[in-house]
Design a protein around this motif. Structure first.
Motif, PDB file in Angstrom:
ATOM      1  N   ARG A   1       0.827  -1.213   0.000  1.00 50.96           N
ATOM      2  CA  ARG A   1       0.000   0.000   0.000  1.00 50.96           C
ATOM      3  C   ARG A   1       0.859   1.260   0.000  1.00 50.96           C
ATOM      4  N   ALA A   2       1.933   1.260   0.774  1.00 55.68           N
ATOM      5  CA  ALA A   2       2.811   2.419   0.821  1.00 55.68           C
ATOM      6  C   ALA A   2       3.467   2.657  -0.547  1.00 55.68           C
ATOM      7  N   ALA A   3       3.871   1.596  -1.215  1.00 54.91           N
ATOM      8  CA  ALA A   3       4.484   1.734  -2.530  1.00 54.91           C
ATOM      9  C   ALA A   3       3.475   2.294  -3.541  1.00 54.91           C
TER      10      ALA A   3
ATOM     11  N   SER B   1       3.121   5.983  -2.972  1.00 53.77           N
ATOM     12  CA  SER B   1       4.407   6.700  -2.976  1.00 53.77           C
ATOM     13  C   SER B   1       4.772   7.239  -1.596  1.00 53.77           C
ATOM     14  N   GLU B   2       4.554   6.419  -0.584  1.00 55.07           N
ATOM     15  CA  GLU B   2       4.889   6.758   0.796  1.00 55.07           C
ATOM     16  C   GLU B   2       6.061   5.886   1.245  1.00 55.07           C
ATOM     17  N   PRO B   3       6.766   6.292   2.301  1.00 60.53           N
ATOM     18  CA  PRO B   3       7.860   5.435   2.793  1.00 60.53           C
ATOM     19  C   PRO B   3       7.315   4.126   3.372  1.00 60.53           C
ATOM     20  N   ALA B   4       8.094   3.093   3.219  1.00 63.18           N
ATOM     21  CA  ALA B   4       7.686   1.773   3.723  1.00 63.18           C
ATOM     22  C   ALA B   4       7.709   1.765   5.247  1.00 63.18           C
ATOM     23  N   PRO B   5       6.796   1.017   5.866  1.00 62.57           N
ATOM     24  CA  PRO B   5       6.800   0.913   7.328  1.00 62.57           C
ATOM     25  C   PRO B   5       7.991   0.079   7.807  1.00 62.57           C
ATOM     26  N   PRO B   6       8.397   0.264   9.067  1.00 61.39           N
ATOM     27  CA  PRO B   6       9.502  -0.563   9.583  1.00 61.39           C
ATOM     28  C   PRO B   6       9.063  -2.017   9.695  1.00 61.39           C
TER      29      PRO B   6
END
Length: 57
Positions: free
Chosen positions: A13-15, A18-23
């Motif tokens: 979902r982050a990809a 265009s958001e940073p990936a969660p840890p």
């Protein structure tokens, strides 16, 4: 759904957004548990005695 599957879904979902990936799961477990442990010693739950401390120290 386990933690790895949830992480994979969140990463996808982050990809897409265009958001940073969660840890990754478990990355902050030690620091979180350490914080809870320190908080419990500083503020023990009501109705339970705090940790035993030697007298005269």
């Amino acid at each position: 759904m386990d933690a790895i599957q949830q992480h994979m879904l969140d990463t996808y979902r982050a990809a897409r957004l265009s958001e940073p990936a969660p840890p990754p799961p478990g990355r902050h477990d030690r620091s979180a548990l350490r914080g809870l442990y320190r908080h419990w010693f500083a503020h023990p739950p009501a109705g339970r005695p705090g940790p035993a401390r030697p007298s005269g120290v």
